[in-house]
Write a protein that holds these residues in place. Structure first.
Motif, short mmCIF file in Angstrom:
data_model
loop_
_atom_site.label_atom_id
_atom_site.label_comp_id
_atom_site.label_asym_id
_atom_site.label_seq_id
_atom_site.Cartn_x
_atom_site.Cartn_y
_atom_site.Cartn_z
N ARG A 209 0.85 -1.21 0.09
CA ARG A 209 0.06 -0.07 -0.12
C ARG A 209 0.92 1.31 0.00
O ARG A 209 0.57 2.07 -0.68
N ASP A 210 1.75 1.38 0.92
CA ASP A 210 2.68 2.22 0.76
C ASP A 210 3.46 2.71 -0.46
O ASP A 210 3.71 3.71 -0.81
N ILE A 252 -5.35 8.35 5.05
CA ILE A 252 -4.55 7.25 5.10
C ILE A 252 -3.46 7.30 6.38
O ILE A 252 -2.37 7.32 6.06
N SER A 255 -0.06 5.28 6.62
CA SER A 255 1.07 5.44 5.78
C SER A 255 2.45 6.00 6.44
O SER A 255 2.48 7.05 6.67
#
Length: 284
Positions: A209-210, A252, A255
């Motif tokens: 995701r990062d 988010i 993150s």
């Protein structure tokens, strides 16, 4: 008499400025907002289908696993709206999805819906014409989906989208995203490019995701600079970067890249912008 003339001239000047201001305001009011969606995707190799292809084709088979066998494992996109006369765009959405929470078909459906809802939004990628768009078109056929307007024109120069890698390159050799980012002092990929496939296969979804979010943020910075340089948009760039950083932090919060790399960099850009201006040197 002299003072009366000055006052009259000042009054005329004020009226002229007021007229020009109203005219500019009317002009801005008649213009539409400029919207962009910056998108990126990460992939898993479909080894089982590739192995079947290699068996059936034998020595004629392509020796590398190319894009027809690349399945979307993570997706991210950021939507910005640049309103006439506003120095900072509205961050309308920031999305990060991965295979542990959504299937490939579900991720593509959500992305297509974002594009369908805004048919005039311009899609921006880095190198998307090389693979991402081909995969999305393959998926549309495979999953019986309707392609968004931004993907229907097969020309790499379609007005509905920009491949920034092509746009900044012109006829020079195409750079990789982290290469261009390093050269222009923009934070980029938290994990080396070649490791993302391994991270996907290990199921290390926080890092995946990062990575996909980082690619979107890096590309968004390049997009803002590119569009502003070409007078497509007008904005206060350092304030724009801070608005994006703040929106990502809210949307988010997990993150690591956004918190440890992008946000501090954006704050630094804002601080540096306050120091810019005319430089006066003492006479020799």
């Amino acid at each position: 008499m002299h003072n009366d003339n000055v006052s009259f001239e000042e009054a005329l000047e004020r009226e002229a400025r007021k007229f020009l201001g109203h005219h500019a305001g009317d002009s801005r009011a008649g213009r539409n907002p400029q919207r962009i969606i910056v998108a990126d995707f990460e992939y898993r190799w479909d080894r089982s289908r590739y192995d079947g292809y290699r068996v059936s084709e034998g020595e004629s088979a392509e020796p590398t696993i190319r894009w027809p066998f690349h399945r979307i494992a993570a997706a991210s996109w950021l939507q910005l709206r640049f309103d006439p006369g506003e120095e900072v765009p509205a961050v309308e959405s920031i999305v990060v999805l991965a295979e542990d929470e959504a299937s490939e078909q579900e991720m593509i459906a959500r992305f297509f819906e974002a594009l369908h809802q805004m048919p005039t939004v311009q899609l921006i990628t880095w190198g998307g014409e090389v693979k991402d768009l081909a995969v999305l078109r393959r998926s549309a056929g495979e999953f019986a989906m309707i392609l968004p307007r931004q993907l229907t024109d097969g020309s790499p120069h379609a007005r509905e989208r920009i491949d920034l890698c092509r746009a900044v390159t012109v006829q020079a050799r195409s750079p990789h995203l982290p290469e261009y980012a390093a050269a222009t002092a923009i934070p980029a990929k938290p994990s080396p490019s070649r490791t993302i496939g391994e991270l996907v296969e290990k199921g290390d979804w926080p890092k995946v995701r990062d990575q996909v979010l980082a690619d979107v943020l890096t590309t968004a910075v390049i997009a803002v600079r590119h569009l502003a340089a070409h007078r497509v948009i007008e904005c206060h760039q350092s304030n724009t970067l801070m608005a994006v950083a703040d929106a990502v932090a809210a949307a988010i919060p997990g993150s690591e890249f956004a918190r440890r790399s992008f946000a501090p960099w954006a704050r630094g850009q804002k601080a540096a912008s306050g120091l810019r201006g005319a430089v006066y040197r003492a006479a020799a």
